[in-house]
Design an enzyme around this catalytic site. Structure first.
Site, PDB file in Angstrom:
ATOM      1  CB  SER A 147      -0.970  -0.036   1.350  1.00  0.00           C
ATOM      2  OG  SER A 147      -1.667   1.007   1.012  1.00  0.00           O
ATOM      3  NE  ARG A 216      -9.096   1.821   9.925  1.00  0.00           N
ATOM      4  CZ  ARG A 216      -8.076   1.504   9.539  1.00  0.00           C
ATOM      5  NH1 ARG A 216      -7.425   2.396   8.695  1.00  0.00           N
ATOM      6  NH2 ARG A 216      -7.485   0.358   9.674  1.00  0.00           N
ATOM      7  CG  ASP A 318      -5.942  -2.805  -4.574  1.00  0.00           C
ATOM      8  OD1 ASP A 318      -6.791  -1.949  -4.442  1.00  0.00           O
ATOM      9  OD2 ASP A 318      -4.919  -3.051  -4.330  1.00  0.00           O
ATOM     10  CG  HIS A 351      -5.678  -1.740  -0.924  1.00  0.00           C
ATOM     11  ND1 HIS A 351      -4.882  -1.612  -1.943  1.00  0.00           N
ATOM     12  CD2 HIS A 351      -5.175  -1.124   0.480  1.00  0.00           C
ATOM     13  CE1 HIS A 351      -3.518  -0.986  -1.164  1.00  0.00           C
ATOM     14  NE2 HIS A 351      -3.791  -0.783   0.009  1.00  0.00           N
ATOM     15  CG  ASP A 352      -7.896  -4.946   3.857  1.00  0.00           C
ATOM     16  OD1 ASP A 352      -7.220  -3.922   3.784  1.00  0.00           O
ATOM     17  OD2 ASP A 352      -9.001  -4.798   4.467  1.00  0.00           O
TER      18      ASP A 352
END
Length: 401
Positions: A147, A216, A318, A351-352
Protein backbone atom coordinates in the site's frame (compact mmCIF):
# COMPACT_ATOMS: atom_id res chain seq x y z
CA UNK A 1 16.29 -12.80 18.43
CA UNK A 2 13.85 -9.90 18.49
CA UNK A 3 14.09 -6.35 19.77
CA UNK A 4 11.56 -3.62 20.39
CA UNK A 5 13.28 -0.29 20.83
CA UNK A 6 13.10 3.45 20.37
CA UNK A 7 16.15 5.13 18.85
CA UNK A 8 17.00 8.81 19.16
CA UNK A 9 18.55 10.08 15.92
CA UNK A 10 19.07 13.66 17.07
CA UNK A 11 17.60 16.64 15.26
CA UNK A 12 15.64 15.71 12.15
CA UNK A 13 14.94 18.21 9.39
CA UNK A 14 11.89 17.46 7.30
CA UNK A 15 11.77 18.13 3.58
CA UNK A 16 9.54 21.10 4.37
CA UNK A 17 12.57 22.73 6.04
CA UNK A 18 11.11 22.47 9.53
CA UNK A 19 12.94 20.48 12.21
CA UNK A 20 12.21 18.45 15.32
CA UNK A 21 14.96 18.19 17.97
CA UNK A 22 15.74 14.83 19.54
CA UNK A 23 13.69 12.88 17.03
CA UNK A 24 12.79 9.36 18.15
CA UNK A 25 11.95 6.36 15.97
CA UNK A 26 10.14 3.29 17.31
CA UNK A 27 11.29 0.11 15.61
CA UNK A 28 11.34 -3.65 15.94
CA UNK A 29 13.93 -6.10 14.63
CA UNK A 30 13.72 -9.84 14.12
CA UNK A 31 16.57 -12.27 13.50
CA UNK A 32 20.34 -11.82 13.55
CA UNK A 33 22.29 -9.42 11.36
CA UNK A 34 25.10 -11.07 9.40
CA UNK A 35 26.14 -8.01 7.41
CA UNK A 36 24.28 -8.70 4.18
CA UNK A 37 20.87 -10.08 5.18
CA UNK A 38 18.95 -6.96 6.25
CA UNK A 39 15.35 -6.63 5.03
CA UNK A 40 13.45 -3.41 5.71
CA UNK A 41 9.66 -3.81 5.82
CA UNK A 42 7.62 -0.63 5.33
CA UNK A 43 4.21 -0.55 6.99
CA UNK A 44 0.96 0.71 5.51
CA UNK A 45 -1.01 3.81 6.48
CA UNK A 46 -2.05 3.00 10.06
CA UNK A 47 0.42 0.20 10.74
CA UNK A 48 3.18 0.09 13.29
CA UNK A 49 6.65 -1.40 13.71
CA UNK A 50 4.97 -4.58 14.99
CA UNK A 51 5.14 -6.50 11.71
CA UNK A 52 5.68 -9.99 13.15
CA UNK A 53 4.66 -11.91 16.23
CA UNK A 54 7.01 -11.57 19.19
CA UNK A 55 7.30 -14.03 22.09
CA UNK A 56 7.28 -11.19 24.61
CA UNK A 57 4.47 -9.06 23.19
CA UNK A 58 1.40 -11.11 24.03
CA UNK A 59 0.29 -10.29 20.49
CA UNK A 60 0.07 -6.56 21.13
CA UNK A 61 2.23 -3.47 20.86
CA UNK A 62 1.57 0.26 21.24
CA UNK A 63 -2.20 -0.18 21.05
CA UNK A 64 -2.07 -2.25 17.87
CA UNK A 65 -4.09 -5.43 18.32
CA UNK A 66 -1.75 -7.86 16.57
CA UNK A 67 1.23 -8.21 14.28
CA UNK A 68 -0.01 -6.73 11.02
CA UNK A 69 1.87 -9.18 8.73
CA UNK A 70 2.42 -12.06 11.12
CA UNK A 71 1.53 -14.68 8.50
CA UNK A 72 4.17 -13.36 6.09
CA UNK A 73 7.03 -12.35 8.41
CA UNK A 74 8.45 -14.66 11.06
CA UNK A 75 10.34 -17.92 11.59
CA UNK A 76 9.72 -20.19 8.62
CA UNK A 77 7.47 -17.61 6.95
CA UNK A 78 7.95 -16.05 3.51
CA UNK A 79 10.16 -13.35 5.01
CA UNK A 80 11.99 -15.82 7.22
CA UNK A 81 13.40 -14.24 10.37
CA UNK A 82 15.71 -17.22 10.88
CA UNK A 83 17.42 -16.25 7.61
CA UNK A 84 17.03 -12.49 7.44
CA UNK A 85 17.48 -9.57 9.79
CA UNK A 86 14.10 -7.83 9.49
CA UNK A 87 13.62 -4.21 10.52
CA UNK A 88 10.31 -2.36 10.64
CA UNK A 89 10.14 1.27 11.81
CA UNK A 90 7.11 3.36 12.67
CA UNK A 91 7.06 6.31 10.27
CA UNK A 92 7.25 10.02 11.20
CA UNK A 93 3.79 11.44 11.77
CA UNK A 94 2.36 8.21 13.17
CA UNK A 95 1.35 7.53 16.77
CA UNK A 96 3.02 4.21 17.58
CA UNK A 97 6.14 5.43 19.28
CA UNK A 98 7.88 7.57 16.65
CA UNK A 99 7.80 11.31 17.31
CA UNK A 100 4.50 12.57 15.92
CA UNK A 101 1.71 15.10 16.48
CA UNK A 102 0.79 13.54 19.84
CA UNK A 103 4.38 13.77 21.10
CA UNK A 104 5.54 16.53 23.43
CA UNK A 105 6.92 19.66 21.82
CA UNK A 106 9.99 20.50 23.93
CA UNK A 107 9.49 24.22 23.23
CA UNK A 108 6.02 24.30 24.80
CA UNK A 109 5.80 21.20 26.99
CA UNK A 110 2.53 20.38 25.23
CA UNK A 111 1.78 17.93 22.39
CA UNK A 112 2.74 19.24 18.95
CA UNK A 113 -0.72 18.84 17.50
CA UNK A 114 -0.82 20.60 14.14
CA UNK A 115 2.41 22.47 14.96
CA UNK A 116 4.15 19.24 13.94
CA UNK A 117 5.94 19.72 10.59
CA UNK A 118 4.29 18.60 7.35
CA UNK A 119 5.30 15.00 6.56
CA UNK A 120 6.08 13.37 3.21
CA UNK A 121 6.91 9.82 2.17
CA UNK A 122 10.41 11.14 1.52
CA UNK A 123 10.67 12.00 5.21
CA UNK A 124 9.78 8.40 6.06
CA UNK A 125 12.57 7.12 3.83
CA UNK A 126 15.15 9.57 5.16
CA UNK A 127 14.25 8.72 8.78
CA UNK A 128 14.55 5.01 8.02
CA UNK A 129 17.97 5.61 6.48
CA UNK A 130 19.05 7.45 9.64
CA UNK A 131 17.81 4.56 11.78
CA UNK A 132 19.63 1.97 9.68
CA UNK A 133 22.83 4.01 9.99
CA UNK A 134 22.41 3.95 13.77
CA UNK A 135 21.92 0.18 13.66
CA UNK A 136 25.02 -0.32 11.54
CA UNK A 137 23.08 -1.47 8.47
CA UNK A 138 24.44 -0.25 5.16
CA UNK A 139 23.12 -1.85 1.99
CA UNK A 140 19.79 -3.64 2.27
CA UNK A 141 19.29 -7.12 0.89
CA UNK A 142 15.70 -6.00 0.29
CA UNK A 143 13.07 -3.42 1.07
CA UNK A 144 9.45 -4.58 0.98
CA UNK A 145 6.17 -2.81 1.68
CA UNK A 146 2.48 -2.76 0.81
CA UNK A 147 0.00 0.00 0.00
CA UNK A 148 1.55 3.35 0.95
CA UNK A 149 4.39 1.23 2.33
CA UNK A 150 4.94 0.26 -1.30
CA UNK A 151 5.26 3.95 -2.15
CA UNK A 152 7.86 4.08 0.61
CA UNK A 153 9.69 1.26 -1.22
CA UNK A 154 9.59 3.18 -4.51
CA UNK A 155 10.97 6.25 -2.77
CA UNK A 156 13.90 4.17 -1.52
CA UNK A 157 14.68 3.19 -5.11
CA UNK A 158 14.79 6.77 -6.35
CA UNK A 159 16.36 8.34 -3.24
CA UNK A 160 18.90 5.65 -2.27
CA UNK A 161 19.19 3.41 -5.35
CA UNK A 162 22.61 2.06 -4.41
CA UNK A 163 21.43 0.96 -0.97
CA UNK A 164 18.95 -1.70 -2.15
CA UNK A 165 19.64 -5.04 -3.83
CA UNK A 166 16.04 -6.21 -4.22
CA UNK A 167 12.66 -4.57 -3.72
CA UNK A 168 9.08 -5.75 -3.36
CA UNK A 169 6.33 -3.16 -3.89
CA UNK A 170 2.96 -4.72 -3.06
CA UNK A 171 -0.50 -3.32 -3.90
CA UNK A 172 0.83 0.12 -4.68
CA UNK A 173 1.29 2.70 -7.44
CA UNK A 174 3.44 5.62 -8.51
CA UNK A 175 0.71 8.00 -7.30
CA UNK A 176 -2.92 8.04 -6.19
CA UNK A 177 -5.65 8.65 -8.74
CA UNK A 178 -8.28 11.38 -8.48
CA UNK A 179 -10.97 9.13 -6.97
CA UNK A 180 -8.75 8.09 -4.06
CA UNK A 181 -7.60 11.68 -3.55
CA UNK A 182 -11.25 12.73 -3.34
CA UNK A 183 -12.14 10.06 -0.77
CA UNK A 184 -9.11 10.95 1.35
CA UNK A 185 -10.20 14.59 1.24
CA UNK A 186 -13.66 13.71 2.57
CA UNK A 187 -12.08 11.58 5.30
CA UNK A 188 -9.86 14.44 6.46
CA UNK A 189 -12.77 16.89 6.42
CA UNK A 190 -14.74 14.51 8.61
CA UNK A 191 -11.98 14.93 11.20
CA UNK A 192 -11.41 18.67 10.86
CA UNK A 193 -15.17 19.27 10.83
CA UNK A 194 -15.58 17.57 14.20
CA UNK A 195 -16.06 20.33 16.84
CA UNK A 196 -13.70 18.47 19.15
CA UNK A 197 -10.81 18.66 16.68
CA UNK A 198 -10.08 22.20 17.96
CA UNK A 199 -7.58 23.00 15.23
CA UNK A 200 -5.62 19.88 16.11
CA UNK A 201 -5.03 20.87 19.74
CA UNK A 202 -7.46 18.53 21.46
CA UNK A 203 -5.03 16.58 23.69
CA UNK A 204 -6.09 16.51 27.32
CA UNK A 205 -9.74 16.93 26.37
CA UNK A 206 -12.32 15.18 24.24
CA UNK A 207 -10.89 14.27 20.86
CA UNK A 208 -12.56 14.21 17.43
CA UNK A 209 -13.66 10.59 17.76
CA UNK A 210 -16.76 10.99 15.60
CA UNK A 211 -14.77 12.54 12.78
CA UNK A 212 -12.03 9.92 13.01
CA UNK A 213 -14.66 7.16 13.03
CA UNK A 214 -16.22 8.45 9.81
CA UNK A 215 -12.78 8.79 8.22
CA UNK A 216 -11.92 5.20 9.05
CA UNK A 217 -15.23 3.95 7.67
CA UNK A 218 -14.45 5.62 4.35
CA UNK A 219 -11.06 3.94 4.42
CA UNK A 220 -12.53 0.50 5.03
CA UNK A 221 -14.83 0.86 2.03
CA UNK A 222 -11.74 1.67 -0.06
CA UNK A 223 -9.98 -1.45 1.15
CA UNK A 224 -12.75 -3.88 0.15
CA UNK A 225 -13.99 -4.83 -3.31
CA UNK A 226 -17.61 -4.75 -4.43
CA UNK A 227 -17.54 -8.55 -4.75
CA UNK A 228 -16.12 -9.12 -1.29
CA UNK A 229 -18.61 -6.72 0.31
CA UNK A 230 -21.49 -8.42 -1.46
CA UNK A 231 -20.32 -11.84 -0.35
CA UNK A 232 -19.61 -10.80 3.23
CA UNK A 233 -22.64 -8.61 3.92
CA UNK A 234 -25.11 -8.46 1.07
CA UNK A 235 -28.19 -6.53 2.17
CA UNK A 236 -28.69 -8.63 5.29
CA UNK A 237 -29.92 -7.09 8.52
CA UNK A 238 -27.64 -7.33 11.52
CA UNK A 239 -28.50 -9.92 14.17
CA UNK A 240 -30.42 -9.18 17.33
CA UNK A 241 -27.19 -9.01 19.30
CA UNK A 242 -25.89 -6.12 17.19
CA UNK A 243 -25.77 -2.83 19.08
CA UNK A 244 -26.92 0.04 16.88
CA UNK A 245 -25.80 3.60 17.26
CA UNK A 246 -28.56 5.92 18.34
CA UNK A 247 -30.70 6.54 15.22
CA UNK A 248 -30.09 10.09 13.98
CA UNK A 249 -33.84 10.71 13.64
CA UNK A 250 -37.06 8.88 14.55
CA UNK A 251 -37.71 7.73 10.99
CA UNK A 252 -34.35 5.93 10.81
CA UNK A 253 -35.48 3.49 13.50
CA UNK A 254 -38.11 2.14 11.10
CA UNK A 255 -35.46 0.77 8.74
CA UNK A 256 -33.19 -2.24 9.30
CA UNK A 257 -29.72 -1.93 10.75
CA UNK A 258 -27.70 -3.83 8.18
CA UNK A 259 -24.66 -6.04 8.61
CA UNK A 260 -22.51 -3.69 6.56
CA UNK A 261 -23.44 -0.81 8.89
CA UNK A 262 -22.65 -2.92 11.94
CA UNK A 263 -19.27 -3.87 10.48
CA UNK A 264 -18.35 -0.27 9.74
CA UNK A 265 -19.42 0.86 13.21
CA UNK A 266 -17.39 -1.92 14.84
CA UNK A 267 -14.28 -1.10 12.84
CA UNK A 268 -14.64 2.60 13.61
CA UNK A 269 -14.97 1.95 17.36
CA UNK A 270 -11.84 -0.21 17.37
CA UNK A 271 -9.87 2.34 15.38
CA UNK A 272 -10.70 5.37 17.50
CA UNK A 273 -9.42 3.47 20.54
CA UNK A 274 -5.99 2.95 19.01
CA UNK A 275 -5.20 5.76 16.57
CA UNK A 276 -4.65 9.50 16.71
CA UNK A 277 -6.79 11.76 14.52
CA UNK A 278 -3.95 14.17 13.73
CA UNK A 279 -1.76 11.27 12.66
CA UNK A 280 -4.49 10.20 10.25
CA UNK A 281 -4.46 13.69 8.74
CA UNK A 282 -0.68 13.78 8.43
CA UNK A 283 -0.26 10.28 7.00
CA UNK A 284 -3.06 10.53 4.42
CA UNK A 285 -1.60 13.84 3.22
CA UNK A 286 1.81 12.18 2.84
CA UNK A 287 0.22 9.41 0.78
CA UNK A 288 -1.77 11.83 -1.36
CA UNK A 289 1.31 13.97 -1.98
CA UNK A 290 3.52 11.14 -3.22
CA UNK A 291 4.33 11.25 -6.92
CA UNK A 292 7.19 9.07 -8.09
CA UNK A 293 8.00 11.41 -10.98
CA UNK A 294 8.14 14.56 -8.84
CA UNK A 295 11.47 16.26 -9.54
CA UNK A 296 12.12 13.96 -12.51
CA UNK A 297 11.07 13.92 -16.14
CA UNK A 298 9.06 10.71 -15.71
CA UNK A 299 8.59 7.59 -13.59
CA UNK A 300 11.24 5.90 -15.73
CA UNK A 301 13.68 8.71 -15.06
CA UNK A 302 12.99 8.51 -11.31
CA UNK A 303 13.94 4.80 -11.23
CA UNK A 304 16.73 4.83 -13.81
CA UNK A 305 19.54 4.76 -11.22
CA UNK A 306 18.27 1.60 -9.54
CA UNK A 307 20.32 -1.42 -10.69
CA UNK A 308 18.73 -4.08 -8.51
CA UNK A 309 15.59 -6.19 -8.97
CA UNK A 310 12.04 -4.99 -8.42
CA UNK A 311 8.96 -7.18 -7.92
CA UNK A 312 5.53 -5.55 -8.23
CA UNK A 313 2.52 -7.42 -6.84
CA UNK A 314 -0.98 -6.28 -7.77
CA UNK A 315 -4.44 -7.74 -7.14
CA UNK A 316 -7.27 -8.00 -9.63
CA UNK A 317 -9.95 -6.93 -7.13
CA UNK A 318 -8.03 -3.89 -5.84
CA UNK A 319 -9.58 -0.61 -6.99
CA UNK A 320 -7.49 1.47 -4.57
CA UNK A 321 -4.20 0.58 -6.29
CA UNK A 322 -5.20 -1.10 -9.52
CA UNK A 323 -3.53 -3.70 -11.73
CA UNK A 324 -3.47 -1.11 -14.51
CA UNK A 325 -1.55 1.33 -12.31
CA UNK A 326 0.97 -1.37 -11.44
CA UNK A 327 1.37 -2.28 -15.12
CA UNK A 328 1.98 1.37 -15.96
CA UNK A 329 4.71 1.42 -13.32
CA UNK A 330 6.15 -1.82 -14.69
CA UNK A 331 6.26 -0.27 -18.14
CA UNK A 332 8.20 2.68 -16.77
CA UNK A 333 10.67 0.27 -15.18
CA UNK A 334 11.16 -1.56 -18.48
CA UNK A 335 11.71 1.76 -20.22
CA UNK A 336 14.41 2.55 -17.64
CA UNK A 337 15.98 -0.94 -18.09
CA UNK A 338 15.16 -1.81 -14.46
CA UNK A 339 15.01 -5.58 -13.86
CA UNK A 340 11.28 -5.88 -13.16
CA UNK A 341 8.54 -8.49 -12.82
CA UNK A 342 4.86 -7.60 -12.42
CA UNK A 343 3.13 -10.50 -10.66
CA UNK A 344 -0.67 -10.28 -10.86
CA UNK A 345 -2.65 -12.07 -8.15
CA UNK A 346 -6.20 -13.20 -8.91
CA UNK A 347 -8.26 -12.09 -5.92
CA UNK A 348 -11.61 -10.46 -5.20
CA UNK A 349 -10.70 -9.37 -1.67
CA UNK A 350 -9.89 -5.82 -2.73
CA UNK A 351 -6.93 -3.81 -1.46
CA UNK A 352 -6.78 -5.78 1.79
CA UNK A 353 -5.80 -8.90 -0.18
CA UNK A 354 -2.12 -8.26 0.53
CA UNK A 355 -2.88 -8.59 4.25
CA UNK A 356 -5.45 -11.40 4.26
CA UNK A 357 -4.11 -13.76 1.58
CA UNK A 358 -0.61 -14.71 2.77
CA UNK A 359 -0.74 -17.92 0.74
CA UNK A 360 -0.74 -15.82 -2.43
CA UNK A 361 1.60 -13.05 -1.29
CA UNK A 362 4.17 -15.19 0.50
CA UNK A 363 5.60 -17.43 -2.26
CA UNK A 364 6.66 -14.65 -4.68
CA UNK A 365 8.15 -12.60 -1.83
CA UNK A 366 10.02 -15.63 -0.53
CA UNK A 367 11.39 -16.30 -4.03
CA UNK A 368 12.41 -12.66 -4.39
CA UNK A 369 14.52 -12.84 -1.25
CA UNK A 370 16.05 -16.23 -1.99
CA UNK A 371 16.54 -16.22 -5.77
CA UNK A 372 15.54 -12.82 -7.10
CA UNK A 373 13.13 -12.52 -10.00
CA UNK A 374 14.21 -15.92 -11.34
CA UNK A 375 12.13 -17.60 -8.62
CA UNK A 376 9.57 -20.09 -9.93
CA UNK A 377 6.69 -18.58 -7.96
CA UNK A 378 7.15 -15.21 -9.71
CA UNK A 379 5.32 -14.47 -12.94
CA UNK A 380 5.38 -11.41 -15.19
CA UNK A 381 2.90 -9.73 -17.49
CA UNK A 382 5.49 -9.69 -20.27
CA UNK A 383 7.19 -12.92 -21.40
CA UNK A 384 10.96 -12.83 -21.02
CA UNK A 385 11.43 -13.18 -24.78
CA UNK A 386 9.35 -10.07 -25.40
CA UNK A 387 10.86 -7.76 -22.80
CA UNK A 388 13.41 -6.28 -25.13
CA UNK A 389 10.99 -5.86 -28.04
CA UNK A 390 7.59 -4.78 -26.78
CA UNK A 391 5.79 -3.99 -23.55
CA UNK A 392 2.35 -5.35 -24.39
CA UNK A 393 1.07 -7.29 -21.37
CA UNK A 394 0.12 -10.92 -21.59
CA UNK A 395 -3.10 -10.51 -19.61
CA UNK A 396 -4.79 -8.37 -22.25
CA UNK A 397 -8.16 -8.62 -20.54
CA UNK A 398 -6.68 -6.84 -17.51
CA UNK A 399 -4.98 -4.03 -19.37
CA UNK A 400 -7.16 -3.45 -22.45
CA UNK A 401 -7.54 0.18 -23.41
Amino acid sequence: MTTKETASIGAFEFLSGESVPNFEIAYETYGDFTGDNAVLVCHALTGSAHVARRPDSGGQTAGQARAWWGDVVGPGKAIDTTEYYVICANVPGSCYGTTGPASENPETGEPYGTDYPPVTVGDWTRAQRRLLDALGVGRLHAVIGGSVGGMNVLDWLRRFPDDVERAGAVATAARLDAQCLALDTIARRAITGDPNWNGGHYYGGPGPEEGLARARQIGHIMYLSKASMGRKFGRRSAGREAVREEPPDPAAAFFPYREVESYLDYQADKFTDRFDANSYLYLTRAMDDFDLAAGYESDADALAAFEGELLLLSFTGDWHFTVDQAESLAGACREAAVDIAHHVVESDHGHDAFLVEPEKVGPPLSNLLEEGLAGRAITDTVPESDEQTEFAPVHTSLFSE
